[in-house]
Enzyme design. Sequence first.
Site, short mmCIF file in Angstrom:
data_model
loop_
_atom_site.label_atom_id
_atom_site.label_comp_id
_atom_site.label_asym_id
_atom_site.label_seq_id
_atom_site.Cartn_x
_atom_site.Cartn_y
_atom_site.Cartn_z
N ILE A 122 0.87 -1.20 0.00
CA ILE A 122 0.00 0.00 0.00
C ILE A 122 0.90 1.23 0.00
O ILE A 122 1.77 1.36 0.87
CB ILE A 122 -0.86 0.09 1.29
CG1 ILE A 122 -1.57 -1.24 1.58
CG2 ILE A 122 -1.86 1.25 1.22
CD1 ILE A 122 -2.00 -1.38 3.03
N HIS A 123 0.72 2.12 -0.96
CA HIS A 123 1.47 3.38 -0.88
C HIS A 123 0.81 4.53 -1.63
O HIS A 123 1.24 5.66 -1.55
CB HIS A 123 2.89 3.21 -1.43
CG HIS A 123 2.94 3.15 -2.92
ND1 HIS A 123 2.69 2.01 -3.64
CD2 HIS A 123 3.20 4.10 -3.85
CE1 HIS A 123 2.80 2.25 -4.92
NE2 HIS A 123 3.10 3.51 -5.09
N ARG A 124 -0.24 4.25 -2.38
CA ARG A 124 -0.87 5.26 -3.23
C ARG A 124 -1.43 6.39 -2.37
O ARG A 124 -2.15 6.14 -1.39
CB ARG A 124 -2.00 4.54 -3.92
CG ARG A 124 -2.40 4.78 -5.31
CD ARG A 124 -1.47 5.14 -6.33
NE ARG A 124 -0.75 4.04 -6.91
CZ ARG A 124 0.28 4.20 -7.73
NH1 ARG A 124 0.71 5.39 -8.06
NH2 ARG A 124 0.90 3.17 -8.23
#
Length: 377
Positions: free
Chosen positions: A226-228
């Site tokens: 997860i990084h968006r």
Amino acid sequence: MSEIDKQFKKSRNQVNVTHGKVMKMKILTVIGARPQFIKAAPVSREIRKQHKEIIVHTGQHYDENMSSIFFDELDIPKPDYNLNVGSGNHGNQTGNMLIKIEEVILNEKPDAVLVYGDTNSTLAGALAASKLLIPVIHVEAGLRSFNKAMPEEQNRVLTDHISDLLFCPTETAVKNLKNEGIEKGVYNVGDVMFDSILYNIEIAKEKSNILDRLNLASKEFILVTIHRAENTNYKDKLTNIFNALKDSGEKVILPLHPRTKKFLADYGIDVGENIEIIEPVGYLDMIMLESAAKKIVTDSGGVQKEAYFLDVPCVTMRRETEWVETVKDGWNILVDSDYEKILDAINNFEPKTKKSNYFGDGKASEHIAELLKNLEV
Ligand code: UD1
Ligand code: UDP
């Protein structure tokens, strides 16, 4: 005419792929973020057979496990310049890159500037070159999410419109460019990340011991990334995601991006006991984790494709994707940051169709190098 104008009076309209005439050029490559190191590795290997390459690292990513680990394990030549721009707001970060890349271009006087993907480093490299009338080569051109709120969408649209050579990974990307009136200099070469997987998967099996290190059995865990910004920047969305991961009851391995680490701490989100958070890993460890995972749950662009290449079902925590082929084929499902949808997909999503081949022949980098051999500037 100023000195700069004299030096760079070549018009971008003069860029052409010629036939039969082999050119040796000085190509200035601008990279700065994790996925760009991975994309540059195979391309750099190929273009250096013919051309001189100068590598500029903007410093957008700088932690050891977000940057130098990839140079070491993928044998990417050490950058000739590190601009050490670091983190910051978009304008500040992109603006600092622009100022520094312009200086390097003026110093090196390259024949062309090569950029990858859709990060702030991509846009800064393309814009600095374009303003100096240096031809811009864009690898992974033509991708669209049609969501202008994404910084990546802004970066890629702007970059494509000032690029002279546009190397697309898929036919969809070619069509997207055509719809925006860009047809000249467009080539579907296939996806350089496919090249990278094919080149490295056997090496990874030999060199990576991550499954032993983490005591993981094949197909008995879910891999999550997860990084968006559209997920991390909203407490309710990130909370939904972590609640769904917790309630799935699955063993979850989560190499945590530093952006997400920061927001998890800021929001004080409770991470379930079934979730094992680890530091970001190198590429060889990552592709081993991906290939051994039962499912991949992600909001990453690159990871969606790698899931597809490695025959692993993918659950994408976004509303839309640039990699529409993976969804069309039934190997990827879009669930946004919706608790119910994520949970349901983790438990029940299974691909029902055989995969097609949308991403080229695994020789995208060779095709790029071949086209660049005959580039006339
Ligand atoms: C960037 C790209 C995104 C890409 C991603 C790949 C833009 C706008 N976004 O997002 O398209 O998918 O890289 O991973 O270019 N940080 C560290 N150490 C680092 C790097 C970052 O701690 O080495 C932290 C900092 O707090 C920083 C934050 O992560 O503010 C975000 O980094 P940044 O490069 O701005 O954006 P990414 O989320 O990494
Ligand atoms: N990746 C990696 N280690 C990690 C997470 C990702 O090597 O801990 C690799 C992954 O295999 C893929 C690329 O980084 O090749 C994707 O980068 P990221 O998800 O950061 O960016 P995006 O592709 O979304 O732009």
